[in-house]
Motif scaffolding. Sequence first.
Motif, PDB file in Angstrom:
ATOM      1  N   VAL A  44      28.100  30.927  27.925  1.00 46.63           N
ATOM      2  CA  VAL A  44      27.195  30.270  28.873  1.00 46.63           C
ATOM      3  C   VAL A  44      27.145  28.781  28.538  1.00 46.63           C
ATOM      4  O   VAL A  44      26.847  28.388  27.391  1.00 46.63           O
ATOM      5  CB  VAL A  44      25.788  30.892  28.819  1.00 46.63           C
ATOM      6  N   LEU A  45      27.424  27.943  29.557  1.00 48.36           N
ATOM      7  CA  LEU A  45      27.523  26.495  29.368  1.00 48.36           C
ATOM      8  C   LEU A  45      26.465  25.761  30.182  1.00 48.36           C
ATOM      9  O   LEU A  45      25.920  26.282  31.160  1.00 48.36           O
ATOM     10  CB  LEU A  45      28.915  26.005  29.780  1.00 48.36           C
ATOM     11  N   ASP A  46      26.209  24.500  29.789  1.00 48.32           N
ATOM     12  CA  ASP A  46      25.321  23.633  30.559  1.00 48.32           C
ATOM     13  C   ASP A  46      26.096  23.045  31.731  1.00 48.32           C
ATOM     14  O   ASP A  46      27.336  22.912  31.690  1.00 48.32           O
ATOM     15  CB  ASP A  46      24.769  22.514  29.663  1.00 48.32           C
ATOM     16  N   PHE A  47      25.352  22.650  32.733  1.00 45.75           N
ATOM     17  CA  PHE A  47      25.984  22.093  33.937  1.00 45.75           C
ATOM     18  C   PHE A  47      25.047  21.071  34.548  1.00 45.75           C
ATOM     19  O   PHE A  47      23.866  20.940  34.160  1.00 45.75           O
ATOM     20  CB  PHE A  47      26.279  23.210  34.951  1.00 45.75           C
ATOM     21  N   CYS A  48      25.570  20.363  35.544  1.00 49.02           N
ATOM     22  CA  CYS A  48      24.745  19.417  36.308  1.00 49.02           C
ATOM     23  C   CYS A  48      25.314  19.233  37.704  1.00 49.02           C
ATOM     24  O   CYS A  48      26.509  19.432  37.934  1.00 49.02           O
ATOM     25  CB  CYS A  48      24.647  18.054  35.587  1.00 49.02           C
ATOM     26  N   TRP A  49      24.414  18.886  38.624  1.00 50.06           N
ATOM     27  CA  TRP A  49      24.787  18.569  40.006  1.00 50.06           C
ATOM     28  C   TRP A  49      24.245  17.175  40.333  1.00 50.06           C
ATOM     29  O   TRP A  49      23.119  16.825  39.950  1.00 50.06           O
ATOM     30  CB  TRP A  49      24.168  19.568  40.988  1.00 50.06           C
ATOM     31  N   GLY A  50      25.070  16.405  41.073  1.00 51.45           N
ATOM     32  CA  GLY A  50      24.632  15.074  41.481  1.00 51.45           C
ATOM     33  C   GLY A  50      25.286  14.656  42.786  1.00 51.45           C
ATOM     34  O   GLY A  50      26.239  15.287  43.250  1.00 51.45           O
ATOM     35  N   ARG A  51      24.737  13.581  43.357  1.00 55.35           N
ATOM     36  CA  ARG A  51      25.328  13.042  44.586  1.00 55.35           C
ATOM     37  C   ARG A  51      26.456  12.093  44.194  1.00 55.35           C
ATOM     38  O   ARG A  51      26.311  11.229  43.319  1.00 55.35           O
ATOM     39  CB  ARG A  51      24.282  12.271  45.396  1.00 55.35           C
ATOM     40  N   GLY A  52      27.618  12.246  44.879  1.00 50.78           N
ATOM     41  CA  GLY A  52      28.785  11.441  44.554  1.00 50.78           C
ATOM     42  C   GLY A  52      29.727  12.182  43.630  1.00 50.78           C
ATOM     43  O   GLY A  52      29.427  13.259  43.111  1.00 50.78           O
ATOM     44  N   LYS A  53      30.905  11.591  43.440  1.00 50.69           N
ATOM     45  CA  LYS A  53      31.915  12.205  42.581  1.00 50.69           C
ATOM     46  C   LYS A  53      31.454  12.245  41.133  1.00 50.69           C
ATOM     47  O   LYS A  53      30.647  11.421  40.686  1.00 50.69           O
ATOM     48  CB  LYS A  53      33.226  11.434  42.688  1.00 50.69           C
ATOM     49  N   VAL A  54      32.017  13.243  40.421  1.00 46.96           N
ATOM     50  CA  VAL A  54      31.682  13.386  38.998  1.00 46.96           C
ATOM     51  C   VAL A  54      32.297  12.213  38.217  1.00 46.96           C
ATOM     52  O   VAL A  54      33.518  11.997  38.268  1.00 46.96           O
ATOM     53  CB  VAL A  54      32.203  14.733  38.457  1.00 46.96           C
ATOM     54  N   PRO A  55      31.480  11.466  37.504  1.00 44.14           N
ATOM     55  CA  PRO A  55      32.026  10.359  36.696  1.00 44.14           C
ATOM     56  C   PRO A  55      32.616  10.872  35.372  1.00 44.14           C
ATOM     57  O   PRO A  55      32.753  12.075  35.179  1.00 44.14           O
ATOM     58  CB  PRO A  55      30.789   9.478  36.457  1.00 44.14           C
ATOM     59  N   ARG A  56      32.930   9.942  34.460  1.00 43.90           N
ATOM     60  CA  ARG A  56      33.526  10.349  33.192  1.00 43.90           C
ATOM     61  C   ARG A  56      32.526  11.116  32.317  1.00 43.90           C
ATOM     62  O   ARG A  56      32.920  11.989  31.554  1.00 43.90           O
ATOM     63  CB  ARG A  56      34.029   9.119  32.433  1.00 43.90           C
ATOM     64  N   PHE A  57      31.276  10.787  32.484  1.00 44.28           N
ATOM     65  CA  PHE A  57      30.273  11.463  31.675  1.00 44.28           C
ATOM     66  C   PHE A  57      29.113  11.894  32.580  1.00 44.28           C
ATOM     67  O   PHE A  57      28.691  11.146  33.470  1.00 44.28           O
ATOM     68  CB  PHE A  57      29.745  10.531  30.568  1.00 44.28           C
ATOM     69  N   LYS A  58      28.644  13.077  32.274  1.00 41.36           N
ATOM     70  CA  LYS A  58      27.510  13.654  32.999  1.00 41.36           C
ATOM     71  C   LYS A  58      27.785  13.677  34.506  1.00 41.36           C
ATOM     72  O   LYS A  58      28.926  13.811  34.946  1.00 41.36           O
ATOM     73  CB  LYS A  58      26.223  12.920  32.638  1.00 41.36           C
ATOM     74  N   CYS A  59      26.656  13.525  35.339  1.00 41.45           N
ATOM     75  CA  CYS A  59      26.776  13.541  36.798  1.00 41.45           C
ATOM     76  C   CYS A  59      26.173  12.276  37.383  1.00 41.45           C
ATOM     77  O   CYS A  59      25.282  11.655  36.770  1.00 41.45           O
ATOM     78  CB  CYS A  59      26.055  14.758  37.385  1.00 41.45           C
ATOM     79  N   SER A  60      26.636  11.906  38.542  1.00 36.31           N
ATOM     80  CA  SER A  60      26.123  10.714  39.215  1.00 36.31           C
ATOM     81  C   SER A  60      24.912  11.099  40.062  1.00 36.31           C
ATOM     82  O   SER A  60      24.979  12.030  40.864  1.00 36.31           O
ATOM     83  CB  SER A  60      27.229  10.111  40.085  1.00 36.31           C
ATOM     84  N   ASP A  61      23.822  10.335  39.817  1.00 34.60           N
ATOM     85  CA  ASP A  61      22.590  10.573  40.578  1.00 34.60           C
ATOM     86  C   ASP A  61      22.182  12.055  40.474  1.00 34.60           C
ATOM     87  O   ASP A  61      22.052  12.774  41.469  1.00 34.60           O
ATOM     88  CB  ASP A  61      22.793  10.162  42.038  1.00 34.60           C
ATOM     89  N   THR A  62      21.993  12.521  39.258  1.00 32.72           N
ATOM     90  CA  THR A  62      21.708  13.921  38.976  1.00 32.72           C
ATOM     91  C   THR A  62      20.359  14.341  39.560  1.00 32.72           C
ATOM     92  O   THR A  62      19.352  13.633  39.388  1.00 32.72           O
ATOM     93  CB  THR A  62      21.688  14.166  37.463  1.00 32.72           C
ATOM     94  N   PHE A  63      20.366  15.480  40.243  1.00 30.70           N
ATOM     95  CA  PHE A  63      19.107  16.053  40.748  1.00 30.70           C
ATOM     96  C   PHE A  63      18.892  17.481  40.257  1.00 30.70           C
ATOM     97  O   PHE A  63      17.806  18.042  40.442  1.00 30.70           O
ATOM     98  CB  PHE A  63      19.069  16.020  42.281  1.00 30.70           C
ATOM     99  N   LEU A  64      19.888  18.095  39.608  1.00 31.45           N
ATOM    100  CA  LEU A  64      19.746  19.449  39.075  1.00 31.45           C
ATOM    101  C   LEU A  64      20.681  19.589  37.881  1.00 31.45           C
ATOM    102  O   LEU A  64      21.864  19.223  37.975  1.00 31.45           O
ATOM    103  CB  LEU A  64      20.079  20.483  40.153  1.00 31.45           C
ATOM    104  N   SER A  65      20.157  20.097  36.777  1.00 34.63           N
ATOM    105  CA  SER A  65      20.976  20.244  35.575  1.00 34.63           C
ATOM    106  C   SER A  65      20.378  21.331  34.694  1.00 34.63           C
ATOM    107  O   SER A  65      19.289  21.851  34.965  1.00 34.63           O
ATOM    108  CB  SER A  65      21.044  18.909  34.793  1.00 34.63           C
ATOM    109  N   SER A  66      21.122  21.686  33.652  1.00 32.51           N
ATOM    110  CA  SER A  66      20.644  22.677  32.683  1.00 32.51           C
ATOM    111  C   SER A  66      20.926  22.180  31.274  1.00 32.51           C
ATOM    112  O   SER A  66      21.903  21.455  31.034  1.00 32.51           O
ATOM    113  CB  SER A  66      21.321  24.029  32.914  1.00 32.51           C
TER     114      SER A  66
END
Length: 240
Positions: A44-66
């Motif tokens: 089981v891994l952590d994840f994130c969702w954001g608006r825009g393409k996935v950058p090199r690190f984390k998510c762009s404009d993150t609105f949901l993550s774990s």
Amino acid sequence: MRNLYFVLVSVLTGVASEILTEVGGLTGHNVTLPCVYDVDSHGVLDFCWGRGKVPRFKCSDTFLSSEDQSVLNEDPSRYQVLGSPTDGDVSLTIVDAQWSDEGVYGCRIQIPGWFNDIKVNIRLVLKQAPVEEITTQKWISVTAGDYQRHLEKSTSALTSTGADQRTLSAVEFVVTQNKFNAFLDVGNVVRMGAIFFSTIIIILVFISQRRFQPGVRLQPVNTSAAENIYESIPAASQRW
């Protein structure tokens, strides 16, 4: 040499992240953007969702993550994970999608290690949902007077219908009675005619039998024999 390796991996990762998967939906409806991984291989891994393409690190404009299997959601009324993250399904569901929700969304699955994360970029394209026709009921205001007049008309129509039916029944009865009487008259005439002709036939038969029956003729009495008897009686008495 090591720096060159990092540059090449970064370039390849950047190229991979440029690939967009298009997902369509309808305005006013829920839309699901897929994002899954293999739990058997990574756990089981952590994840994130954001608006825009996935950058090199984390998510762009993150609105949901774990983080450590604890989900953080900035707007749970709009964004939900209806799948099972423990089974590797972290797909995003947008509730009641609107035109403002169109665009690119990025999902990152954080795999331990360098440049191992799974990146999913999705472009959401919406269409206008078909307009559903709403059927409305029309209500007509009716006053007490209108209702009374309607009731009187209905009663009059029912009474007229009943009278017409009674009149029709009476006419049918009279017609039937007349037919029956006419039948009786015809029957009487036939019977009288039969009796008359039967009487005539009987009379004619009787007359014909009398006409062709031979008559009885009376035989004349032989007086000469009687005279001879009487003449012979004195002669005999003289002999005695």
